[in-house]
Write a protein that holds these residues in place. Structure first.
Motif, PDB file in Angstrom:
ATOM      1  N   LEU A  28       0.825  -1.209   0.000  1.00  0.00           N
ATOM      2  CA  LEU A  28       0.000   0.000   0.000  1.00  0.00           C
ATOM      3  C   LEU A  28       0.866   1.269   0.000  1.00  0.00           C
ATOM      4  O   LEU A  28       0.541   2.253  -0.673  1.00  0.00           O
ATOM      5  N   HIS A  38      -5.534   1.842  -7.090  1.00  0.00           N
ATOM      6  CA  HIS A  38      -6.618   1.026  -7.635  1.00  0.00           C
ATOM      7  C   HIS A  38      -7.949   1.585  -7.156  1.00  0.00           C
ATOM      8  O   HIS A  38      -8.007   2.301  -6.152  1.00  0.00           O
ATOM      9  N   TYR A  41     -10.317  -2.256  -3.360  1.00  0.00           N
ATOM     10  CA  TYR A  41      -9.414  -3.087  -2.575  1.00  0.00           C
ATOM     11  C   TYR A  41     -10.243  -4.100  -1.800  1.00  0.00           C
ATOM     12  O   TYR A  41     -11.359  -3.802  -1.357  1.00  0.00           O
ATOM     13  N   ILE A 158     -13.485  -0.127  -0.645  1.00  0.00           N
ATOM     14  CA  ILE A 158     -12.675  -1.013   0.194  1.00  0.00           C
ATOM     15  C   ILE A 158     -13.614  -2.074   0.750  1.00  0.00           C
ATOM     16  O   ILE A 158     -14.558  -1.764   1.494  1.00  0.00           O
ATOM     17  N   CYS A 175     -11.114  -6.450  -7.937  1.00  0.00           N
ATOM     18  CA  CYS A 175     -10.493  -5.866  -6.749  1.00  0.00           C
ATOM     19  C   CYS A 175      -9.016  -6.223  -6.675  1.00  0.00           C
ATOM     20  O   CYS A 175      -8.570  -7.243  -7.214  1.00  0.00           O
ATOM     21  N   LEU A 176      -8.276  -5.380  -5.966  1.00  0.00           N
ATOM     22  CA  LEU A 176      -6.895  -5.669  -5.604  1.00  0.00           C
ATOM     23  C   LEU A 176      -6.946  -6.347  -4.247  1.00  0.00           C
ATOM     24  O   LEU A 176      -7.339  -5.726  -3.253  1.00  0.00           O
TER      25      LEU A 176
END
Length: 590
Positions: A28, A38, A41, A158, A175-176
């Motif tokens: 991060l 991105h 997450y 998130i 998503c990451l």
């Protein structure tokens, strides 16, 4: 001012405060420094490892304006600007936390996505944090897919979950993903010690290690237990107070228990169980701790230097010398099974003591303990016909008592249980035991002569001779035969469902019965190369069916019918005559 619990008071406020998640923090930070951000997450991990804390820190990093109000995106939020303080205090209007467990419907998701279309009020980004996202309904997931894939530039998602397997793949791919790991007991204990030093509360290191072990990888659970220990200990956190609070048995008691097991002292072992009950210790926790001690002993037997930093290193190394590796493995399995069956026992005391008695009753075949027991057996007298006694390698079975229950009671009372010679009792019905599982040595078979032909052909012939079925046949036919011997086979495939331990054991049992000796099956990971039996059989079936169709079309009756009435032969319905006459097939057609 009201008291604030430690889990909230010591929640990480920036990346420097995060404990045990260096791999996530590093990624991060690099992304924030290089502005490679991105739009979505996903944080996964068990309870209390920092998913919500990291989402708040990330939101502060995205919206921090610095002490002078002119800062930009950073990996070190200032903590004093309006955005940072509002996020920490939980009233930042552009940081929205949503609990999917109570807002799981499509209506709530639609309302959230409608709000996402509007720019942030007084922030750089509008951040949506959806906790326990796996509890959203399927319609809610479908509603968010398009926005999650292409949100506005000022929106960041998130997601957090403790069960990523329940999240649809279509969401995961957008998503990451970061997997937060469980904290080690050393990390939890170190952080607790740091907090207590600032809070100016005395503690014993052994007590903190015990709390860290009870946290089971969760920092939040560790802080909650620390709060409880502070209240319970009244000023100083001691090992004895924590043991009493958690109902945990002192490790010295478990060491004493294993030493009594070594001596075969059943009375002392039952006495320890009685003392545990008097002090209200948890028997389930006692079995869990006993399994942990046996695990450390097994590690010390193979890697002695690995326990040098263990507080009980001296006792563990001593136990590692007293027990053989086979005994430790057997006792560990007995304890694990005893704990799993504890709920089936009449009560926990009965389940705990029966586990101890089971450890006394069983010894692994070939161990030093079993050899000592065999050495104590009296030599067998010559037979009445004047024959010679049995050799020492096969000790005789003890005489069968007329009443085993009365003999066992007499033995417990210390009486002489010798009995006069009795006529031999009829043998009890027993299941047939394969020769390789009996006590004697297993004979090695001579090398196989399979080298005269290709392995695939031999393997296919062996499978035809054994006549496998079910999932065992699928595993054997779809795998590449890497090596085939009279004593075993090595198979390779990349299908985890066809290379499980249960399938391997089942194949070993089937082939062992076929050969009459122990036969091992080993699975290698990797794609099957070459021609498998599955491919060969499929080609044979296709060729056989094609020949059957040609024969059917060449039939004079069929040719005449086609000429008179026209039509098309449905090749999939062409079957052998015996299959067509099968009553089961007729029922299907009906």
């Amino acid at each position: 001012m009201s008291y604030q619990v430690l889990a909230r008071k010591w929640r990480p406020r920036d990346f420097d405060d995060v404990v045990g998640q260096e791999h996530v923090v590093k990624a991060l930070r690099h992304a924030l420094r290089e502005k490679r951000l991105h739009h979505a997450y996903l944080f996964t991990g068990t309870r209390g490892v920092g998913k919500t804390s990291l989402s708040r820190i990330l939101a502060k990093c995205l919206n921090c304006t610095g002490p002078d109000g002119k800062g930009g995106i950073t990996d070190k939020p200032c903590g004093v600007c309006e955005s940072c303080r509002a996020i920490d205090e939980g009233h930042f209007v552009d940081y929205i936390e949503m609990d999917a467990a109570s807002n799981r419907g499509v209506e709530e998701m639609t309302a959230l996505l409608e709000q996402a279309m509007y720019p942030p009020t007084n922030a750089r980004f509008k951040v949506y944090m959806i906790d326990e996202v796996h509890q959203l309904s399927n319609t809610a997931f479908n509603a968010m897919l398009k926005t999650l894939e292409e949100p506005p530039d000022y929106v960041k998602f998130i997601l957090a979950t403790t069960d990523p397997q329940k999240v649809p793949v279509t969401v995961l791919s957008r998503c990451l993903q970061f997997n937060l790991r469980n904290m080690s007991p050393q990390e939890v204990a170190g952080h607790l010690s740091h907090i207590l030093s600032i809070e100016k509360i005395e503690s014993e290191p052994a007590a903190l290690r015990l709390i860290a072990a009870g946290a089971r990888g969760s920092m939040r659970d560790g802080l909650s237990l620390l709060d409880q220990a502070i209240a319970f200990s009244d000023g100083k956190i001691t090992l004895q107070a924590v043991q009493s609070m958690l109902g945990v048995v002192d490790s010295s008691v478990l060491v004493e228990l294993l030493r009594d097991l070594k001596k075969g002292n059943a009375a002392a072992m039952i006495g320890i169980a009685d003392r545990m009950g008097e002090r209200s210790f948890s028997y389930a926790q006692g079995l869990r701790d006993l399994a942990g001690l046996l695990h450390r002993v097994a590690i010390a037997q193979r890697v002695p230097e690995s326990v040098q930093n263990d507080p009980e290193a001296k006792d563990i190394l001593s136990l590692a010398k007293d027990f053989s590796p086979e005994e430790v493995q057997l006792y560990y399995q007995i304890v694990i099974n005893g704990r799993n069956d504890l709920h089936l026992a009449p009560d926990e005391y009965a389940g705990f003591t029966m586990t101890l008695l089971r450890m006394l009753a069983f010894k692994p075949a070939g161990s030093r303990a079993a050899a000592r027991l065999a050495a104590r057996e009296p030599a067998r007298e010559p037979s009445r016909e004047g024959g010679e006694s049995l050799p020492d390698a096969a000790p005789p079975a003890p005489k069968r008592p007329a009443n085993p229950a009365s003999q066992g009671a007499a033995a417990l009372a210390g009486e002489n249980t010798a009995e006069p010679d009795l006529p031999p009792a009829p043998p009890l019905p027993t299941e047939e035991v394969p020769p390789w599982e009996q006590g004697g040595p297993v004979e090695e078979e001579p090398p196989a002569d399979y080298s005269a032909e290709p392995q695939e052909l031999n393997w296919r012939g062996l499978l035809a001779a054994v006549n496998l079925g079910g999932v065992e046949r699928q595993a054997a036919t779809r795998s590449q035969c890497v090596e085939l011997r009279r004593t075993g086979v090595v198979l390779r495939n990349d299908l985890s469902s066809l290379s499980t331990d249960s399938i391997r054991k089942s194949l070993e049992e089937i082939f062992s019965r076929h050969f009459g000796h122990r036969f091992t099956v080993t699975f290698e990971k990797g794609a099957a190369q070459g021609d498998t039996v599955w491919n060969q059989e499929n080609r044979a079936k296709i060729a056989e069916h094609a020949a059957r169709v040609r024969s059917f079309k060449d039939s004079p009756v069929v040719r005449d019918a086609m000429k008179r009435f026209g039509g098309v032969v449905l090749e999939d319905t062409v079957r052998p005559l015996e299959a067509a006459e099968n009553p089961r097939n007729k029922r299907k057609e009906a």
